[in-house]
Motif scaffolding. Structure first.
Motif, PDB file in Angstrom:
ATOM      1  N   UNK A 130      37.177  36.048  36.794  1.00 42.25           N
ATOM      2  CA  UNK A 130      36.129  36.491  37.708  1.00 42.25           C
ATOM      3  C   UNK A 130      36.662  37.132  38.972  1.00 42.25           C
ATOM      4  N   UNK A 131      37.830  37.777  38.873  1.00 47.14           N
ATOM      5  CA  UNK A 131      38.406  38.453  40.035  1.00 47.14           C
ATOM      6  C   UNK A 131      38.777  39.872  39.630  1.00 47.14           C
ATOM      7  N   UNK A 132      39.071  40.707  40.627  1.00 48.35           N
ATOM      8  CA  UNK A 132      39.458  42.087  40.339  1.00 48.35           C
ATOM      9  C   UNK A 132      40.908  42.146  39.864  1.00 48.35           C
ATOM     10  N   UNK A 133      41.241  43.219  39.185  1.00 50.42           N
ATOM     11  CA  UNK A 133      42.634  43.412  38.763  1.00 50.42           C
ATOM     12  C   UNK A 133      43.555  43.482  39.983  1.00 50.42           C
ATOM     13  N   UNK A 134      43.050  44.116  41.052  1.00 53.79           N
ATOM     14  CA  UNK A 134      43.838  44.216  42.270  1.00 53.79           C
ATOM     15  C   UNK A 134      44.148  42.848  42.860  1.00 53.79           C
ATOM     16  N   UNK A 135      43.149  41.961  42.828  1.00 52.91           N
ATOM     17  CA  UNK A 135      43.362  40.607  43.343  1.00 52.91           C
ATOM     18  C   UNK A 135      44.385  39.871  42.492  1.00 52.91           C
ATOM     19  N   UNK A 136      44.311  40.082  41.182  1.00 55.88           N
ATOM     20  CA  UNK A 136      45.280  39.438  40.286  1.00 55.88           C
ATOM     21  C   UNK A 136      46.693  39.924  40.586  1.00 55.88           C
ATOM     22  N   UNK A 137      46.842  41.221  40.791  1.00 56.12           N
ATOM     23  CA  UNK A 137      48.167  41.773  41.053  1.00 56.12           C
ATOM     24  C   UNK A 137      48.670  41.434  42.448  1.00 56.12           C
ATOM     25  N   UNK A 138      47.764  41.115  43.354  1.00 61.20           N
ATOM     26  CA  UNK A 138      48.186  40.638  44.673  1.00 61.20           C
ATOM     27  C   UNK A 138      48.921  39.306  44.535  1.00 61.20           C
ATOM     28  N   UNK A 139      48.413  38.432  43.672  1.00 60.08           N
ATOM     29  CA  UNK A 139      49.035  37.129  43.461  1.00 60.08           C
ATOM     30  C   UNK A 139      50.230  37.226  42.520  1.00 60.08           C
ATOM     31  N   UNK A 140      50.102  38.076  41.501  1.00 63.27           N
ATOM     32  CA  UNK A 140      51.144  38.182  40.471  1.00 63.27           C
ATOM     33  C   UNK A 140      51.401  39.666  40.206  1.00 63.27           C
ATOM     34  N   UNK A 141      52.408  40.224  40.844  1.00 62.45           N
ATOM     35  CA  UNK A 141      52.638  41.666  40.751  1.00 62.45           C
ATOM     36  C   UNK A 141      52.846  42.187  39.331  1.00 62.45           C
ATOM     37  N   UNK A 142      53.416  41.358  38.443  1.00 68.88           N
ATOM     38  CA  UNK A 142      53.656  41.827  37.078  1.00 68.88           C
ATOM     39  C   UNK A 142      53.006  40.876  36.068  1.00 68.88           C
ATOM     40  N   UNK A 143      52.845  41.387  34.886  1.00 76.62           N
ATOM     41  CA  UNK A 143      52.306  40.588  33.792  1.00 76.62           C
ATOM     42  C   UNK A 143      53.213  39.383  33.504  1.00 76.62           C
ATOM     43  N   UNK A 144      54.507  39.620  33.539  1.00 80.82           N
ATOM     44  CA  UNK A 144      55.464  38.538  33.287  1.00 80.82           C
ATOM     45  C   UNK A 144      55.353  37.450  34.348  1.00 80.82           C
ATOM     46  N   UNK A 145      55.159  37.852  35.621  1.00 88.01           N
ATOM     47  CA  UNK A 145      54.970  36.869  36.697  1.00 88.01           C
ATOM     48  C   UNK A 145      53.773  35.979  36.391  1.00 88.01           C
ATOM     49  N   UNK A 146      52.682  36.597  35.979  1.00 91.47           N
ATOM     50  CA  UNK A 146      51.442  35.864  35.732  1.00 91.47           C
ATOM     51  C   UNK A 146      51.596  34.836  34.621  1.00 91.47           C
ATOM     52  N   UNK A 147      52.135  35.244  33.485  1.00 86.77           N
ATOM     53  CA  UNK A 147      52.131  34.342  32.333  1.00 86.77           C
ATOM     54  C   UNK A 147      53.210  33.264  32.402  1.00 86.77           C
ATOM     55  N   UNK A 148      54.347  33.580  32.975  1.00 82.02           N
ATOM     56  CA  UNK A 148      55.340  32.508  33.133  1.00 82.02           C
ATOM     57  C   UNK A 148      54.856  31.493  34.163  1.00 82.02           C
ATOM     58  N   UNK A 149      54.222  31.968  35.231  1.00 81.34           N
ATOM     59  CA  UNK A 149      53.673  31.044  36.232  1.00 81.34           C
ATOM     60  C   UNK A 149      52.556  30.198  35.634  1.00 81.34           C
ATOM     61  N   UNK A 150      51.750  30.794  34.749  1.00 83.71           N
ATOM     62  CA  UNK A 150      50.635  30.067  34.149  1.00 83.71           C
ATOM     63  C   UNK A 150      51.123  28.924  33.265  1.00 83.71           C
ATOM     64  N   UNK A 151      52.100  29.203  32.418  1.00 84.02           N
ATOM     65  CA  UNK A 151      52.615  28.157  31.543  1.00 84.02           C
ATOM     66  C   UNK A 151      53.308  27.066  32.371  1.00 84.02           C
ATOM     67  N   UNK A 152      54.030  27.464  33.406  1.00 84.53           N
ATOM     68  CA  UNK A 152      54.690  26.477  34.267  1.00 84.53           C
ATOM     69  C   UNK A 152      53.666  25.611  34.996  1.00 84.53           C
ATOM     70  N   UNK A 153      52.597  26.230  35.472  1.00 84.13           N
ATOM     71  CA  UNK A 153      51.547  25.509  36.195  1.00 84.13           C
ATOM     72  C   UNK A 153      50.928  24.416  35.324  1.00 84.13           C
TER      73      UNK A 153
END
Length: 211
Positions: free
Chosen positions: A64-87
């Motif tokens: 429920x957020x914009x793509x820009x907001x997502x990239x603000x928190x996680x600049x790359x796709x790899x950042x997002x998914x590795x952080x998600x699994x770690x979380x």
């Protein structure tokens, strides 16, 4: 008007600082909430759709957020998914730590459960992607090693295991390897009935090895 004293200046600075902190606090809370939604959405997408079907845009829409907001928190796709699994791995580790120590049947069952839910499915998709995506490989390898070490430490503590005794460390590692194998078997079909029997037998083996 009287001269502004040092005390006045200090008081104004203190009020301004408190106002600034009060203004930042809701923003920080919203930022943390957005980050958490993105991480949870990323794990859900990865578990359901795999790496190929899990883009930043798909995750952002689900969160429920914009793509820009997502990239603000996680600049790359790899950042997002590795952080998600770690979380989520950290959340599961926290829950595991709260189990009653040395209730071995409960601990063995809980360790197996770590590898039979959405987190394991998501992690598996990430492992497969890492084998084909050079930019993911080293990050996922390091993450998995860290999560594996932490899980092993928690298992040793909860089971009251003395790894200085012959065969105890191998028993704990075998238990975790068995749990991963059961998690893989559960990906295609509901393997619950067989899993319950295997877990019961492993509890007996663990009890015998640690006695």
């Amino acid at each position: 008007m009287g001269a502004v004293t040092a005390a006045d200046r200090a008081d104004r600075a203190d009020r301004a600082d408190r106002a600034d902190r009060a203004d930042r606090s809701p923003k920080q809370d919203r930022s943390r909430a957005t980050r958490q939604r993105l991480l949870e959405a990323a794990v859900a997408c990865l578990a359901e759709s795999g790496w190929a079907g899990s883009t930043v845009s798909v995750v952002a829409e689900r969160a429920g957020v914009s793509r820009g907001a997502a990239q603000h928190h996680f600049p790359t796709r790899e950042d997002l998914f590795t952080a998600a699994v770690e979380y989520v791995a950290e959340q599961r580790s926290t829950a595991l730590k709260e189990l009653p120590a040395q209730d071995r049947a409960l601990v063995v069952a809980a360790l197996v459960d770590l590898y039979t839910g959405p987190l394991f499915r998501a992690a598996l998709h990430l492992w497969v992607a890492a084998s084909n995506e050079p930019q993911l490989g080293s990050r996922v390898t390091e993450l998995e090693a860290r999560v594996g070490r932490e899980t092993h430490r928690i298992a040793v503590r909860l089971l009251g295991a003395d790894e200085s005794r012959p065969g105890v460390r191998e028993t704990i590692q075998g238990l975790l390897d068995m749990a991963r194998g059961l998690g893989l078997a559960n990906l295609l079909t509901d393997d619950g009935a067989r899993r319950d029997r295997v877990v019961a037998q492993w509890t007996v083996l663990v009890e015998g090895a640690l006695r």
